[in-house]
Write a protein that holds these residues in place. Structure first.
Motif, short mmCIF file in Angstrom:
data_model
loop_
_atom_site.label_atom_id
_atom_site.label_comp_id
_atom_site.label_asym_id
_atom_site.label_seq_id
_atom_site.Cartn_x
_atom_site.Cartn_y
_atom_site.Cartn_z
N ARG A 98 0.84 -1.22 0.00
CA ARG A 98 0.00 0.00 0.00
C ARG A 98 0.86 1.26 0.00
N ASP A 99 1.90 1.27 0.85
CA ASP A 99 2.78 2.44 0.93
C ASP A 99 3.49 2.70 -0.40
N ALA A 100 3.97 1.63 -1.05
CA ALA A 100 4.68 1.78 -2.33
C ALA A 100 3.73 2.31 -3.41
N GLN A 101 2.51 1.80 -3.45
CA GLN A 101 1.55 2.25 -4.44
C GLN A 101 1.09 3.67 -4.15
N LYS A 102 0.92 4.00 -2.87
CA LYS A 102 0.52 5.35 -2.48
C LYS A 102 1.57 6.36 -2.91
N LEU A 103 2.85 6.03 -2.70
CA LEU A 103 3.95 6.91 -3.09
C LEU A 103 3.88 7.24 -4.58
N THR A 104 3.61 6.24 -5.40
CA THR A 104 3.52 6.46 -6.84
C THR A 104 2.32 7.33 -7.19
N TYR A 105 1.17 7.02 -6.63
CA TYR A 105 -0.05 7.73 -7.03
C TYR A 105 -0.20 9.11 -6.39
N GLU A 106 0.73 9.50 -5.52
CA GLU A 106 0.74 10.89 -5.05
C GLU A 106 1.12 11.84 -6.18
N HIS A 107 1.73 11.31 -7.24
CA HIS A 107 2.16 12.14 -8.37
C HIS A 107 1.08 12.30 -9.44
N VAL A 108 -0.10 11.73 -9.20
CA VAL A 108 -1.16 11.75 -10.20
C VAL A 108 -1.63 13.18 -10.50
N ILE A 109 -1.46 14.10 -9.56
CA ILE A 109 -1.89 15.49 -9.77
C ILE A 109 -1.13 16.13 -10.93
N LYS A 110 0.18 15.91 -10.99
CA LYS A 110 1.01 16.51 -12.04
C LYS A 110 1.25 15.58 -13.22
N ALA A 111 1.02 14.29 -13.04
CA ALA A 111 1.32 13.32 -14.09
C ALA A 111 0.24 13.34 -15.17
N ASP A 112 0.68 13.15 -16.42
CA ASP A 112 -0.27 13.00 -17.52
C ASP A 112 -0.78 11.56 -17.57
N GLU A 113 0.10 10.63 -17.19
CA GLU A 113 -0.25 9.22 -17.26
C GLU A 113 0.69 8.42 -16.38
N ILE A 114 0.16 7.37 -15.74
CA ILE A 114 0.99 6.44 -14.98
C ILE A 114 0.72 5.05 -15.54
N ILE A 115 1.76 4.43 -16.06
CA ILE A 115 1.64 3.10 -16.66
C ILE A 115 2.27 2.09 -15.71
N GLU A 116 1.51 1.09 -15.34
CA GLU A 116 2.00 0.01 -14.47
C GLU A 116 2.45 -1.16 -15.33
N ASN A 140 9.71 10.29 -12.60
CA ASN A 140 9.13 9.72 -13.82
C ASN A 140 9.23 8.21 -13.86
N ALA A 141 9.84 7.62 -12.83
CA ALA A 141 9.93 6.16 -12.77
C ALA A 141 10.05 5.73 -11.31
N GLN A 142 9.34 4.67 -10.98
CA GLN A 142 9.40 4.06 -9.65
C GLN A 142 9.14 2.58 -9.80
N PHE A 143 9.60 1.81 -8.83
CA PHE A 143 9.21 0.41 -8.79
C PHE A 143 9.28 -0.11 -7.37
N TYR A 144 8.62 -1.24 -7.17
CA TYR A 144 8.83 -2.01 -5.97
C TYR A 144 9.03 -3.45 -6.40
N ALA A 145 9.83 -4.18 -5.59
CA ALA A 145 10.09 -5.59 -5.85
C ALA A 145 10.12 -6.32 -4.51
N THR A 146 9.64 -7.54 -4.52
CA THR A 146 9.56 -8.32 -3.28
C THR A 146 9.61 -9.81 -3.60
N ASP A 147 9.92 -10.59 -2.58
CA ASP A 147 9.75 -12.04 -2.70
C ASP A 147 8.48 -12.45 -1.97
#
Length: 192
Positions: A98-116, A140-147
């Motif tokens: 949730r925290d990783a996804q929230k961090l990305t979508y906080e940029h939705v205000i200024k972003a034209d598009e977010i592609i997952e 302009n780029a983020q990711f999360y990775a986990t096992d």
């Protein structure tokens, strides 16, 4: 008659002068030229450390450990830094996601598009999502990775300039490729 003739000559000459001088193209200032940014072809080396993961990183970048397996990967020529944050999973995978996804979508205000772009590598036990953010967002780029059991890693890139995607696009594309390579070469090395 000579008076009429003189008037006709004057009118003809005046019309000709006006006609020929008004046909010139307007002189406009040249627009400012754009700087062409060429970056070297990326050469990747394996980054090994005391932390429970390894990955390949661009030899042009400078890596520095900040705290508890968190790293900064700096690109001084491009005035950009990738921030890597490692967290062990202790029954809190839902909160970390949730925290990783929230961090990305906080940029939705200024972003034209977010592609997952989901990333799955069952052989290495690396699962995650790479986010491409277009527009004048801070990153302009983020990711999360986990096992999903023990390890969780997030990464984001930030430029030390006012967000103007058109002007940083070549550098942003270059670093985005490095981030994708980092994610795709990520390996968990041990239990922490």
């Amino acid at each position: 008659m000579s008076n009429k003739f003189n008037n006709l000559v004057r009118i003809t000459l005046s019309s000709s002068v006006l006609l020929f001088t008004s046909c010139k193209d307007d002189v406009l200032p040249k627009p400012p030229s754009q700087l062409r940014l060429d970056y070297p072809i990326a050469n990747y080396d394996t980054f090994e450390n005391h932390c429970p993961f390894t990955f390949n990183m661009n030899s042009e970048a400078i890596i520095k450990e900040e705290n508890d397996c968190g790293f900064t990967i700096s690109y001084p020529k491009m005035k950009a830094t990738i921030y890597l944050t490692y967290k062990p999973v202790n029954g809190n995978i839902d909160k970390l996601l949730r925290d990783a996804q929230k961090l990305t979508y906080e940029h939705v205000i200024k972003a034209d598009e977010i592609i997952e772009q989901p990333y799955l590598n069952p052989k290495k036990k690396v699962y995650g999502v790479f986010y491409k953010v277009s527009g004048n967002a801070a990153t302009n780029a983020q990711f999360y990775a986990t096992d999903s059991i023990k390890h969780f890693l997030t990464a984001s890139v930030y430029f030390y300039a006012k967000p103007n995607f058109d002007s940083i696009m070549p550098a942003a594309d270059y670093i985005r490729n490095d981030m994708q390579n980092l994610m795709e070469t990520l390996q968990w090395t041990r239990d922490r």
